[in-house]
Write an enzyme that holds these catalytic residues in place. Sequence first.
Site, PDB file in Angstrom:
ATOM      1  N   GLY A  89       0.988  -0.946  -0.114  1.00 40.06           N
ATOM      2  CA  GLY A  89       0.030   0.075  -0.078  1.00 40.06           C
ATOM      3  C   GLY A  89       0.823   1.127  -0.342  1.00 40.06           C
ATOM      4  N   GLN A 112      -7.411   1.729   5.093  1.00 38.54           N
ATOM      5  CA  GLN A 112      -8.471   1.369   6.106  1.00 38.54           C
ATOM      6  C   GLN A 112      -9.955   0.679   6.083  1.00 38.54           C
ATOM      7  OE1 GLN A 112      -7.206   0.201   9.222  1.00 38.54           O
ATOM      8  NE2 GLN A 112      -5.131   0.774   8.683  1.00 38.54           N
ATOM      9  N   CYS A 150       6.423   7.425  23.480  1.00 44.45           N
ATOM     10  CA  CYS A 150       7.026   6.611  23.922  1.00 44.45           C
ATOM     11  C   CYS A 150       6.460   5.471  23.566  1.00 44.45           C
ATOM     12  CB  CYS A 150       6.513   6.419  25.920  1.00 44.45           C
ATOM     13  SG  CYS A 150       5.380   5.623  25.800  1.00 44.45           S
TER      14      CYS A 150
END
Lengths: 460, 460
Positions: A69, A177, A320
């Site tokens: 993709g 999606q 993080c």
Amino acid sequence: MPYFDTASAAPLHPVARQALLAALDEGWADPARLYREGRRARLLLDAAREAAAEAVGCRPDELTFTPSGTRAVHSGISGALAGRRRAGRHLVVSAVEHSSVLHSAAAHEAQGGSVSEVPVDRSGAVGAAAYADALREDTALACLQSANHEVGTVQPVAAVADLCRAAGVPLLVDAAQSLGREPVPDGWSLLTGSAHKWGGPSGVGLLAVRKGVRFAVQGPADERESGRAAGFENIPAIVAAAASLRAVRAEAAAESVRLRALVDRIRATVAELVPDVEVVGDPVRRLPHLVTFSCLYVDGETLLHELDRAGFSVSSGSSCTSSTLAPSHVLRAMGVLSEGNVRVSLPNGTAEKDVDRFLEVLPRVVAQVRQRLGAPESAPREAAPAASLVVDALGKRCPIPVIELAKVIGEVPVGGTVTVLSDDEAARLDIPAWCAMREQEYVGEEPADRGSAYVVRRLS
Amino acid sequence: MPYFDTASAAPLHPVARQALLAALDEGWADPARLYREGRRARLLLDAAREAAAEAVGCRPDELTFTPSGTRAVHSGISGALAGRRRAGRHLVVSAVEHSSVLHSAAAHEAQGGSVSEVPVDRSGAVGAAAYADALREDTALACLQSANHEVGTVQPVAAVADLCRAAGVPLLVDAAQSLGREPVPDGWSLLTGSAHKWGGPSGVGLLAVRKGVRFAVQGPADERESGRAAGFENIPAIVAAAASLRAVRAEAAAESVRLRALVDRIRATVAELVPDVEVVGDPVRRLPHLVTFSCLYVDGETLLHELDRAGFSVSSGSSCTSSTLAPSHVLRAMGVLSEGNVRVSLPNGTAEKDVDRFLEVLPRVVAQVRQRLGAPESAPREAAPAASLVVDALGKRCPIPVIELAKVIGEVPVGGTVTVLSDDEAARLDIPAWCAMREQEYVGEEPADRGSAYVVRRLS
């Protein structure tokens, strides 16, 4: 063991597996060759192209298979920009596109092109009016995803397509999606997708270019796939991708209703059972299977680790958990909290009881993580008030700066300020987001010797 | 049904199939994710990289998996050229490289770079001296295949690598044809390969870049594969590719000896049993499994079709089998006959009896095709001699112009000329080649109203 990250990659659909196995035997040869093995491979490739084109809603000769993709997006954008070079070198994208689109835009800018990013609202949706404002005389191409990959918000593709058509600008729709789940939105000029998102194998993307759209392939010439995707065709994987696209789209109508209800349950229950949580993305105009929320005073990496230990695989847009230590560009563009971020995306067939167990485990895990970080449990204590306070959180990473802020806000009088010194990229997003959630005033950011000073005024 | 075109694509090796099936279950997730499915995928990817690096003779962090051999070449060349931009914009390639290399060179020229093509001798090999002549002060990169994909001739990689090292120029070795069969030649700076040539699945190429080689990735940024191969990693296929590379290289020593003897038999028997044939490529310094020959007065497409009907899958560099109607650039660079061209490349495990049957069928099929085309069977008749003749073969395709020439050469006296008018691209190669085979003098080519006039003087 429930896997709740199908928006990253879906396990191979049984139909894809079966088709792949058959095509490994029948489709390994060079489809350009005239002998029987080559003719067989060609037949399989042609049939796969027809099936995929039908699912996408285009002609077979408009559809090209690419190695991923990402490569479909790269080729689609570079080809459309080059084909419209005479119109100009301006590219419009939404601020919440997939990184393959934004990286293409950055490459275009590095080569002297110009790019406009259309902002999104707090739900993650672009406004048609904002999109219209971005279109210019010299706009060569516009890009808009069908739905967002991190928060599930569905974009107003039909309205933006109308605007683009009126302006004479081709529109590339990244449907990665939604392609396996929802009808393909109308009005696209170029469309991209990725097989491993719909239960097909890795190694297959698709790029459709409507007849009449100016397109100039970039890079070295190659005769395969209408010259639009260099390299030996990966026919077994293409066959499997096309077969599974048909299969998942056939299942989608019924399965989407079921997953939509499960996601509604997650949205409601998380908001109810987890304190200090922000469920993000549009609650209605959204992908059926995807929900994202952020938990104050929680470190995303630890949260993911604890959920993994409890048997749940989810992903996160927290800083993080990213290799760049920056929060997700999608959460940033929406202006929502990024700390303790969790994305849940349910594969087809997800069992109700697994969702229930997740909702049972999550509040406990969040509470544990908060406890370990020393996060404030309830409303901040009243203490001897000072007019203003400075918190030094330099060198501390998300979610510590926000935790430190929350700990001391009660120590200044209403109307007083807390200034947080932080050199963590996530603070820029999460301190304003905390203010919005806590109904305190975010005064602004000032440069500091190291990092920035974030000023917050206590309102209540 | 014997498949003799393994140089185009090899069927999946049993080891590759087994590894692929296992990795479909274990390796479908995103290896960048921290949950168990992601960690499992990462472990598989790391192990595959180590295995492939060991086979190639490099460090794992020097090796990147790409979506195909073609993409490995495109990325390798563009990255090395950009990395050495300060040294200059000159690229050296041999005249017989794979089209992915030559197309990269053409793209470089289109962007303002310069390219030198090193010629080859009649066996298809570059000379080290000619290669040295091509290296310049401003040469950014040199490319040389390990062995030729159409005629099997092995190139003097070690000698050219020495020259390049002395000149401070990085050398990209396209090892696509030899990686599964022969030790990797020493001295490369960049190395490329393609899994479906060694019995791995389609969809996997490899690009190795030695530490210290300047390299600047082109195209949009992507964090995967050290930034050198954009797109979601195709881990199941990568695992299968690495497993089969180890397997075929383990088989290679014994199998190469066997295949080399079979190819020697083909070389000798074809030359003996098929009249007017040219067996091309180096008879000794060659790939073990590959042989190419060209048959005068034969149409390559018909020959392939008849061999296919007889159960043999082979390929051809004749103009009539190419989409551009031009003969193979390799045969052209060698200056050998291109009509009636056949490439035989034997897969591992080829049965002796299949080769024997091929050698039985081939002379009969060639004779039939020649008969249908009205090709001259023996030495041309003597007739009332004219000093010169003109043959109008305009609008006629290979092999007709050569057949017409052969029919009338006996009608001019020794010392007289035949002029063939032809607008077929293959005639430019095949008329001189016929002269060499027939020991007649090729005088030269002159422009004509349509096409060209090829002048031949009768010597005997």
